[in-house]
Design an enzyme around this catalytic site. Structure first.
Site, short mmCIF file in Angstrom:
data_model
loop_
_atom_site.label_atom_id
_atom_site.label_comp_id
_atom_site.label_asym_id
_atom_site.label_seq_id
_atom_site.Cartn_x
_atom_site.Cartn_y
_atom_site.Cartn_z
CG HIS A 2 55.60 42.01 19.87
ND1 HIS A 2 56.55 41.54 18.97
CD2 HIS A 2 56.19 42.01 21.08
CE1 HIS A 2 57.67 41.26 19.62
NE2 HIS A 2 57.47 41.54 20.91
CG ASN B 14 55.15 43.12 31.25
OD1 ASN B 14 55.01 41.90 31.37
ND2 ASN B 14 55.72 43.67 30.21
CD GLU C 12 54.48 46.49 24.09
OE1 GLU C 12 55.60 46.96 24.43
OE2 GLU C 12 54.31 45.32 23.78
NE ARG D 10 53.25 42.04 27.11
CZ ARG D 10 54.47 41.73 26.73
NH1 ARG D 10 55.49 41.94 27.52
NH2 ARG D 10 54.67 41.21 25.55
NE ARG E 163 61.32 34.19 21.61
CZ ARG E 163 60.75 35.34 21.94
NH1 ARG E 163 60.49 36.25 21.02
NH2 ARG E 163 60.41 35.57 23.18
#
Ligand code: ADP
Length: 399
Positions: free
Chosen positions: A179, A7, A383, A90, A240
């Site tokens: 996601h 990743n 993940e 990823r 965010r």
């Protein structure tokens, strides 16, 4: 077969080395501050942690350092890097093109490059990671796993914004969702825990980490999700804003804010950090709230309220809900927030068992009362495990 999962971020590479198909994690680590004088690698293997600090100029050098560390003679994780037969990457944005993981070839690289326009913060470093892995492991099969892929099933009624249609046609402006690997994994796992097929249940998945998103998963397919064209839309996140009236941006632009000020404000200065004025980290906010800090209390309340609204909306979108899943750093660890989010959901059939909820921390478990119509699970996300599985499957077709 050894499968390496990568990743790559703008200045970091996270990795995990899996033995497949058992999915045993043989080693994992994080290389940070790539490009700075004090780049540091933390490598975990066999229950011990090894740290290296040295200048790593770029991602290719970073990959070399990770591979050297894996075969370090003082503490070898593997004997030779040629044992790594496949690398899973990823990749954040797969545009409308990728509906699942795929083997990487020149065309795939060109597409990931093309979608950098849609995800300028994420796709370029992901791509640099791919190039670095190809350079360092030319014999290995390379696989791309996209954050957007699971949401490719979202119907047009849910993915199209009510902007002039040509904005979609010209620029592919639409909801993509992110996601996806996590939502897919936890929704699938919820079906397993229910003893049902993935196609036979409806689930609302709440991925609550630094970035947060909610997804509505109907009969094994994502039909809506809170993140949109970018990860900015949806619920309140660490830094965010989530949803707000876009006219605020025009208003602030007229007050003198530049596009880059506004971008920075919405993505990096808003959310929990923006409201509380003190932290984007939920642990800090909970401590501050316990000591009576009103802005921290407000940030937590808004965070929970907005998630609850999405759960209500997705209940309507799904028609009927069998399970709700919490995952991500906050979802897995913070029982107080889970209770706050579910507190007012008795009307739709959610009742949380206080004791069960308090006991399920950083592990899989069910947290609803026996009489709750909807089952509520905590499922740690995996993940990397999903990427390893996809990579193993696709590599198996090749080697
Ligand atoms: P990322 O999205 O970067 O992967 P994580 O999934 O690790 O982030 O989630 C980070 C969030 O989870 C932070 O707000 C952090 O406070 C929260 N968190 C992580 N561990 C715990 C914990 N043990 N208790 C409460 N909150 C936690």
């Amino acid at each position: 077969m050894k499968v390496l999962v990568i990743n790559a971020g703008s200045s970091s590479i996270k990795y995990q080395l899996f033995e497949m198909p058992s999915k045993e994690v043989i080693a994992k680590g994080l290389l940070e501050r790539i490009g700075e004088q004090d780049s540091n690698l933390s490598h975990k293997h066999n229950g011990s942690e090894y740290k290296t600090k040295k200048y790593v100029p770029d991602h290719t050098a970073g990959m070399s350092l990770i591979l050297e560390t894996l075969v370090d003679t003082d503490n070898p994780t593997i004997e030779d890097i040629s044992q790594i037969r496949a690398v899973g990457h990823r990749v954040v944005h797969g545009g409308e093109e990728f509906t699942g993981s795929c083997l990487i070839d020149e065309n795939v690289i060109a597409s990931i490059e093309k979608f950098a326009d849609l995800a300028p913060l994420h796709n370029p470093p992901n791509l640099v990671g791919i190039v670095a892995a190809i350079e360092n492991l030319p014999g290995a099969v390379q696989v791309a796993c996209f954050d957007t892929a699971f949401h490719a099933s979202i119907p047009k009624t849910a993915y199209l914004y009510a902007l002039p249609y040509e904005i979609y046609e010209k620029y592919r402006v639409r909801r993509y969702g992110f996601h996806g690997t996590s939502h897919n994994y936890v929704a699938r796992r919820a079906a397993e825990l229910e003893g049902k097929k993935f196609e036979d249940i409806n689930t609302i998945t709440c991925h609550l980490g630094n970035g947060c998103s909610i997804a509505a998963v109907k009969a094994g397919k994502s039909i809506d999700t809170s993140m949109g064209f970018t990860p900015l839309e949806g619920v309140v996140m660490g830094t965010r804003s989530g949803d707000f009236d876009p006219a605020i941006l025009f208003y602030l632009a007229e007050k003198g804010y530049s596009i880059s000020d506004l971008n920075d404000m919405c993505n990096k200065q808003s959310g929990l950090l923006g409201i509380s004025g003190s932290s984007n980290d939920m642990r800090n906010l909970c401590d501050l709230a316990d000591s009576g800090d009103e802005r921290a209390i407000l940030a937590i309340d808004i965070f929970a309220y907005r998630i609850r609204k999405y759960v209500g909306a997705y209940t309507a979108a799904l028609g009927s809900v069998d399970t709700i899943v919490f995952t991500g750093g906050i979802g897995e660890n913070n029982s107080g927030l889970r209770e706050k989010i579910c507190g007012n959901l008795t009307q739709i059939g959610v009742e949380i068992d206080e004791q069960k909820n308090a006991n399920v921390i950083r592990k899989e478990g069910v947290i609803n009362t026996d009489s709750s119509r909807i089952r509520v699970y905590v499922i740690p996300t995996d993940e990397e495990g999903v990427i390893a599985e996809d990579t193993y499957r696709l590599a198996g077709e090749k080697v």
